[in-house]
Design a protein around this motif. Structure first.
Motif, PDB file in Angstrom:
ATOM      1  N   SER A  21      27.488   7.891  -1.272  1.00  0.00           N
ATOM      2  CA  SER A  21      27.810   9.055  -2.103  1.00  0.00           C
ATOM      3  C   SER A  21      26.936  10.235  -1.713  1.00  0.00           C
ATOM      4  O   SER A  21      25.753  10.066  -1.410  1.00  0.00           O
ATOM      5  CB  SER A  21      27.579   8.746  -3.586  1.00  0.00           C
ATOM      6  N   VAL A  22      27.528  11.412  -1.716  1.00  0.00           N
ATOM      7  CA  VAL A  22      26.773  12.626  -1.427  1.00  0.00           C
ATOM      8  C   VAL A  22      27.044  13.677  -2.485  1.00  0.00           C
ATOM      9  O   VAL A  22      28.073  13.669  -3.163  1.00  0.00           O
ATOM     10  CB  VAL A  22      27.101  13.222  -0.027  1.00  0.00           C
ATOM     11  N   ALA A  23      26.096  14.580  -2.608  1.00  0.00           N
ATOM     12  CA  ALA A  23      26.227  15.793  -3.396  1.00  0.00           C
ATOM     13  C   ALA A  23      25.940  16.947  -2.440  1.00  0.00           C
ATOM     14  O   ALA A  23      25.318  16.752  -1.389  1.00  0.00           O
ATOM     15  CB  ALA A  23      25.244  15.797  -4.560  1.00  0.00           C
TER      16      ALA A  23
ATOM     17  N   THR B 179      28.439  17.546  -7.414  1.00  0.00           N
ATOM     18  CA  THR B 179      27.912  16.190  -7.557  1.00  0.00           C
ATOM     19  C   THR B 179      28.842  15.082  -7.102  1.00  0.00           C
ATOM     20  O   THR B 179      28.434  13.926  -7.075  1.00  0.00           O
ATOM     21  CB  THR B 179      27.566  15.905  -9.025  1.00  0.00           C
ATOM     22  N   GLY B 180      30.076  15.383  -6.779  1.00  0.00           N
ATOM     23  CA  GLY B 180      31.012  14.298  -6.513  1.00  0.00           C
ATOM     24  C   GLY B 180      31.167  13.455  -7.768  1.00  0.00           C
ATOM     25  O   GLY B 180      31.141  13.977  -8.885  1.00  0.00           O
ATOM     26  N   ASP B 181      31.263  12.151  -7.608  1.00  0.00           N
ATOM     27  CA  ASP B 181      31.478  11.263  -8.755  1.00  0.00           C
ATOM     28  C   ASP B 181      30.187  10.735  -9.371  1.00  0.00           C
ATOM     29  O   ASP B 181      30.231   9.867 -10.242  1.00  0.00           O
ATOM     30  CB  ASP B 181      32.361  10.087  -8.334  1.00  0.00           C
ATOM     31  N   SER B 182      29.029  11.250  -8.975  1.00  0.00           N
ATOM     32  CA  SER B 182      27.755  10.778  -9.521  1.00  0.00           C
ATOM     33  C   SER B 182      27.492  11.288 -10.925  1.00  0.00           C
ATOM     34  O   SER B 182      26.742  10.675 -11.688  1.00  0.00           O
ATOM     35  CB  SER B 182      26.599  11.201  -8.616  1.00  0.00           C
TER      36      SER B 182
ATOM     37  N   ALA C  10      19.275  11.068 -11.969  1.00  0.00           N
ATOM     38  CA  ALA C  10      18.020  11.745 -12.297  1.00  0.00           C
ATOM     39  C   ALA C  10      17.617  12.725 -11.198  1.00  0.00           C
ATOM     40  O   ALA C  10      17.133  13.826 -11.477  1.00  0.00           O
ATOM     41  CB  ALA C  10      16.914  10.717 -12.534  1.00  0.00           C
ATOM     42  N   GLN C  11      17.812  12.338  -9.927  1.00  0.00           N
ATOM     43  CA  GLN C  11      17.500  13.218  -8.802  1.00  0.00           C
ATOM     44  C   GLN C  11      18.328  14.500  -8.889  1.00  0.00           C
ATOM     45  O   GLN C  11      17.807  15.603  -8.664  1.00  0.00           O
ATOM     46  CB  GLN C  11      17.794  12.492  -7.485  1.00  0.00           C
ATOM     47  N   LEU C  12      19.591  14.380  -9.221  1.00  0.00           N
ATOM     48  CA  LEU C  12      20.463  15.561  -9.316  1.00  0.00           C
ATOM     49  C   LEU C  12      20.073  16.438 -10.507  1.00  0.00           C
ATOM     50  O   LEU C  12      20.077  17.656 -10.397  1.00  0.00           O
ATOM     51  CB  LEU C  12      21.928  15.129  -9.406  1.00  0.00           C
TER      52      LEU C  12
END
Length: 183
Positions: free
Chosen positions: A100-102, A113-116, A143-145
């Motif tokens: 997964s990427v943002a 954020t994509g699907d996160s 949490a990182q995002l």
């Protein structure tokens, strides 16, 4: 090719059709690219109890049978800079999928954020995305995002989040959203 054919299709199928219509480059993190190309099966999500009815309802609306996959996928890595939005920085945020990427457009204070991350369709609250392959990784990525403190966060599902947000705003018992309306 009619771009409206993308509606209701899988993400991979939409990527294939979008590429055919626009000749746009298909991008995926190096850990997800083999699954996007169809070289390996994608990992199955580990469902929470509240996600099972939502997943069953979503499956009812997907087309049956196989789907087209893009033959060419440009592989991304954490920290890559993409040439749009003043330099979109790729953030590896595993959990929903291994790759997964943002995308962070720091110059504009915008985070994709994509699907996160999702904005709950019930009450608009910020919540982790659903259907994850590794919940612990996903919560770390969540949490990182949040720590980025973006002015605008564009989620894969739900409306945009205006202003910074924090994982503390996520309730432990997020209600299962109602099924999507077909009208």
């Amino acid at each position: 090719m009619d771009p409206r054919r993308c509606t209701g299709a899988s993400t991979t199928d939409r990527a294939h059709h979008f590429h055919e219509v626009t000749d746009a480059e298909v991008l995926a993190h190096r850990l997800d690219a083999p699954a996007v190309r169809g070289e390996v099966p994608g990992p199955p999500p580990v469902f929470e109890d509240r996600e099972r009815p939502l997943h069953a309802e979503a499956l009812r609306h997907l087309p049956q049978g196989g789907f087209a996959r893009p033959s060419e996928v440009t592989e991304l890595h954490d920290g890559d800079q993409l040439d749009f939005g003043g330099g979109a920085r790729v953030l590896h945020v595993p959990g929903h999928t291994p790759g997964s990427v943002a995308l962070h457009l720091a110059e504009h204070g915008v985070l994709f954020t994509g699907d996160s991350v999702a904005a709950s369709p019930v009450d608009g609250k910020v919540m982790p995305g659903v259907f994850n392959v590794d919940r612990a990784q996903m919560l770390d990525s969540f949490a990182q995002l949040a720590a980025i403190g973006a002015s605008i966060t564009c989620c894969g599902h739900g409306g945009p989040i205006m202003g910074s947000w924090s994982p503390a705003r996520v309730s432990a018992a997020t209600p299962t959203p109602p099924p999507p309306s077909l009208s």
